[in-house]
Design a protein around this motif. Sequence first.
Motif, PDB file in Angstrom:
ATOM      1  N   ILE A 140       0.910  -1.233  -0.069  1.00 16.70           N
ATOM      2  CA  ILE A 140       0.154  -0.040   0.010  1.00 16.70           C
ATOM      3  C   ILE A 140       0.869   1.203   0.019  1.00 16.70           C
ATOM      4  CG2 ILE A 140      -1.998   1.208   1.198  1.00 16.70           C
ATOM      5  CD1 ILE A 140      -2.614  -1.523   0.057  1.00 16.70           C
ATOM      6  N   ALA A 141       0.806   1.865  -1.118  1.00 14.40           N
ATOM      7  CA  ALA A 141       1.611   3.388  -0.999  1.00 14.40           C
ATOM      8  C   ALA A 141       0.908   4.066  -2.102  1.00 14.40           C
ATOM      9  CB  ALA A 141       3.050   2.973  -1.461  1.00 14.40           C
ATOM     10  N   ASP A 142       0.991   5.573  -2.002  1.00 14.44           N
ATOM     11  CA  ASP A 142       0.401   6.439  -2.832  1.00 14.44           C
ATOM     12  C   ASP A 142       1.499   7.526  -3.416  1.00 14.44           C
ATOM     13  OD1 ASP A 142      -1.179   8.672  -3.872  1.00 14.44           O
ATOM     14  OD2 ASP A 142      -2.322   8.390  -2.316  1.00 14.44           O
ATOM     15  N   LEU A 143       1.164   7.626  -4.676  1.00 10.10           N
ATOM     16  CA  LEU A 143       2.356   8.554  -5.471  1.00 10.10           C
ATOM     17  C   LEU A 143       2.270   9.990  -4.929  1.00 10.10           C
ATOM     18  CD1 LEU A 143       2.259   7.375  -9.106  1.00 10.10           C
ATOM     19  CD2 LEU A 143       4.327   7.279  -7.324  1.00 10.10           C
ATOM     20  N   GLU A 144       0.988  10.300  -4.265  1.00  7.96           N
ATOM     21  CA  GLU A 144       0.905  11.772  -3.985  1.00  7.96           C
ATOM     22  C   GLU A 144       1.517  11.737  -2.129  1.00  7.96           C
ATOM     23  OE1 GLU A 144      -2.572  14.079  -4.869  1.00  7.96           O
ATOM     24  OE2 GLU A 144      -3.297  12.194  -5.754  1.00  7.96           O
ATOM     25  N   GLY A 145       2.042  10.740  -1.870  1.00  6.53           N
ATOM     26  CA  GLY A 145       2.344  10.684  -0.194  1.00  6.53           C
ATOM     27  C   GLY A 145       3.884  10.078  -0.340  1.00  6.53           C
ATOM     28  N   ASP A 146       4.033   9.505   0.781  1.00  5.17           N
ATOM     29  CA  ASP A 146       5.428   8.797   1.049  1.00  5.17           C
ATOM     30  C   ASP A 146       5.375   7.395   0.618  1.00  5.17           C
ATOM     31  OD1 ASP A 146       7.796   7.643   1.849  1.00  5.17           O
ATOM     32  OD2 ASP A 146       7.508   7.566   3.929  1.00  5.17           O
ATOM     33  N   PHE A 147       5.976   6.777  -0.613  1.00  5.70           N
ATOM     34  CA  PHE A 147       6.054   5.502  -1.058  1.00  5.70           C
ATOM     35  C   PHE A 147       7.292   4.915  -1.235  1.00  5.70           C
ATOM     36  CE2 PHE A 147       6.272   8.623  -4.374  1.00  5.70           C
ATOM     37  CZ  PHE A 147       7.448   8.163  -5.303  1.00  5.70           C
TER      38      PHE A 147
END
Length: 210
Positions: free
Chosen positions: A49-56
């Motif tokens: 689980i990771a988001d390109l707009e957050g910390d990934f």
Amino acid sequence: MTTLVIGANGQIGCQFCALAHAAGEPIRAMIRHPGQQPWFEERGIETVIADLEGDFTHAFDDCDQVVFTAGSGPHTGPDKTLLIDLYGAIRAVDAARERGLSRFLMVSAMRAENPQAAPEKLRPYMAAKFAADAYLRASGMPHVILKPGRLTDDPASERVAASLEETDGENRVSRGNVAHALLHLVKARELVDREFVLLDGQRSMAEVLA
């Protein structure tokens, strides 16, 4: 030797993940939220689980290469195009380089070479792809850039072309063929610092992606 797939829940990403898993290629599907996990878990595909707009950056742990096939999608505005297709790609390149990964495989677009030649509504997207590709080339990160034509939902033929001259000007390629091309490129680890146009055609993947 795990390949991180950024954009795994997209139309190309899902097809590629299924093909790679069936072929025995170790992959990790990067997805945005837990609601997207069941499709991958049912097929035995590892997720993170990771988001390109957050910390990934944690998604890159123990990975060897990256496939970037993420996109903001046709229903978002230029703001998301900048944050995901451009800045998200830039941050992913930086993370791969800092972690010492072996290759970065970028799914771009054929018209990214000349954004002004694209239909008006697609120009911001093509400009973002143009800039992301340029950043990847200048980064020093070993890379492959795949440039599909206009995407369709036609069945995968696994027969492709590398130029409009081969297709009598038909600028299209099925998402299935793009997924098969990515599988070929993931396996062909000797290919670095190369760029390929991809269209539906009559030649084999091995011949076009040589």
